[in-house]
Design an enzyme around this catalytic site. Structure first.
Site, PDB file in Angstrom:
ATOM      1  N   ARG A 189       0.905  -1.158   0.000  1.00 10.84           N
ATOM      2  CA  ARG A 189       0.000   0.000   0.000  1.00 10.84           C
ATOM      3  C   ARG A 189       0.938   1.199   0.000  1.00 10.84           C
ATOM      4  O   ARG A 189       1.522   1.526   1.025  1.00 10.84           O
ATOM      5  CB  ARG A 189      -0.918   0.011   1.217  1.00 10.84           C
ATOM      6  CG  ARG A 189      -1.841   1.229   1.226  1.00 10.84           C
ATOM      7  CD  ARG A 189      -2.809   1.233   2.391  1.00 10.84           C
ATOM      8  NE  ARG A 189      -3.805   0.195   2.240  1.00 10.84           N
ATOM      9  CZ  ARG A 189      -4.237  -0.575   3.256  1.00 10.84           C
ATOM     10  NH1 ARG A 189      -3.755  -0.425   4.481  1.00 10.84           N
ATOM     11  NH2 ARG A 189      -5.157  -1.480   3.049  1.00 10.84           N
ATOM     12  N   PRO A 190       1.084   1.858  -1.137  1.00  9.34           N
ATOM     13  CA  PRO A 190       2.228   2.735  -1.386  1.00  9.34           C
ATOM     14  C   PRO A 190       2.202   4.107  -0.698  1.00  9.34           C
ATOM     15  O   PRO A 190       2.222   5.144  -1.346  1.00  9.34           O
ATOM     16  CB  PRO A 190       2.205   2.880  -2.901  1.00  9.34           C
ATOM     17  CG  PRO A 190       0.758   2.779  -3.255  1.00  9.34           C
ATOM     18  CD  PRO A 190       0.209   1.753  -2.302  1.00  9.34           C
ATOM     19  N   CYS A 191       2.259   4.108   0.605  1.00  7.42           N
ATOM     20  CA  CYS A 191       2.340   5.380   1.327  1.00  7.42           C
ATOM     21  C   CYS A 191       3.674   6.077   1.078  1.00  7.42           C
ATOM     22  O   CYS A 191       3.787   7.287   1.288  1.00  7.42           O
ATOM     23  CB  CYS A 191       2.082   5.186   2.813  1.00  7.42           C
ATOM     24  SG  CYS A 191       3.163   4.022   3.627  1.00  7.42           S
ATOM     25  N   HIS A 192       4.661   5.340   0.589  1.00 11.39           N
ATOM     26  CA  HIS A 192       5.951   5.958   0.269  1.00 11.39           C
ATOM     27  C   HIS A 192       5.833   6.943  -0.891  1.00 11.39           C
ATOM     28  O   HIS A 192       6.710   7.780  -1.081  1.00 11.39           O
ATOM     29  CB  HIS A 192       7.011   4.886  -0.049  1.00 11.39           C
ATOM     30  CG  HIS A 192       6.651   3.989  -1.190  1.00 11.39           C
ATOM     31  ND1 HIS A 192       5.857   2.868  -1.018  1.00 11.39           N
ATOM     32  CD2 HIS A 192       6.951   4.045  -2.508  1.00 11.39           C
ATOM     33  CE1 HIS A 192       5.705   2.263  -2.192  1.00 11.39           C
ATOM     34  NE2 HIS A 192       6.367   2.967  -3.109  1.00 11.39           N
ATOM     35  N   ARG A 193       4.737   6.899  -1.632  1.00 14.89           N
ATOM     36  CA  ARG A 193       4.540   7.798  -2.768  1.00 14.89           C
ATOM     37  C   ARG A 193       3.969   9.155  -2.366  1.00 14.89           C
ATOM     38  O   ARG A 193       3.726  10.001  -3.221  1.00 14.89           O
ATOM     39  CB  ARG A 193       3.633   7.127  -3.802  1.00 14.89           C
ATOM     40  CG  ARG A 193       4.250   5.864  -4.393  1.00 14.89           C
ATOM     41  CD  ARG A 193       3.334   5.189  -5.385  1.00 14.89           C
ATOM     42  NE  ARG A 193       3.907   3.891  -5.774  1.00 14.89           N
ATOM     43  CZ  ARG A 193       3.200   2.869  -6.219  1.00 14.89           C
ATOM     44  NH1 ARG A 193       1.889   2.983  -6.355  1.00 14.89           N
ATOM     45  NH2 ARG A 193       3.795   1.731  -6.529  1.00 14.89           N
TER      46      ARG A 193
END
Length: 167
Positions: A132-136
């Protein structure tokens, strides 16, 4: 039954935690993916059972992702969250590979444009790092801010995806 395994990655040993599921090909619904040293990351608990085979498919897909060959994760997830957190997490899931967005844009997509700080807290509570790409999500000024797995991991993931230049 809660199952877990660990798998190596360029970010270190990842902890995968899930629940048995009869609705998936893998037989597992992912509840948590934690990085080494992650703030608030899962820790193996008494009563959990290690099952490397149950996570073999996900571990292989993670390997493909880290090798640059996989851009989306198609998997069943499970877990708890408030309605607001689930709206924020759905907005995270919609961020395309190789791109970034801001906390304020996520707040708008979650239906609460004035709740930027609450969005940050919901993103920080994301139990599924990497998939779940919270790094984006970056700061409005383009800076890399806040990541439960640490800013070096965030930088690595964004460089892997081509969203920023490698250091």
């Amino acid at each position: 039954m809660t199952l877990f395994t660990t798998t190596d990655s360029p970010l270190g040993e990842l902890l995968l935690v899930g629940e048995e599921s009869t609705t998936t090909a893998d037989g597992i619904a992912l509840a948590s993916l934690s990085l080494p040293g992650q703030k608030g990351g899962a820790q193996v608990q008494d009563g959990w059972r290690r099952d490397d085979q149950a996570f073999a498919g996900l571990a292989a897909r993670l390997g493909e992702y880290f090798a640059g060959g996989l851009t989306t994760f198609d998997l069943e997830v499970t877990g708890r969250g408030t309605d607001f957190q689930r709206r924020v997490w759905a907005a995270l899931d919609a961020i395309p590979y190789g791109t970034t967005t801001t906390y304020s844009r996520i707040a708008e997509q979650a239906g609460s444009p004035a709740a930027v700080r609450a969005v940050g807290a919901a993103i920080g509570a994301n139990p599924l790092l990497v998939v779940r790409p919270c790094h984006r999500v970056i700061g409005a000024n383009g800076s890399l801010t806040g990541y439960a797995g640490g800013l070096p991991a965030k930088r690595h993931l964004l460089a892997l995806e081509g969203a920023i230049q490698a250091a």
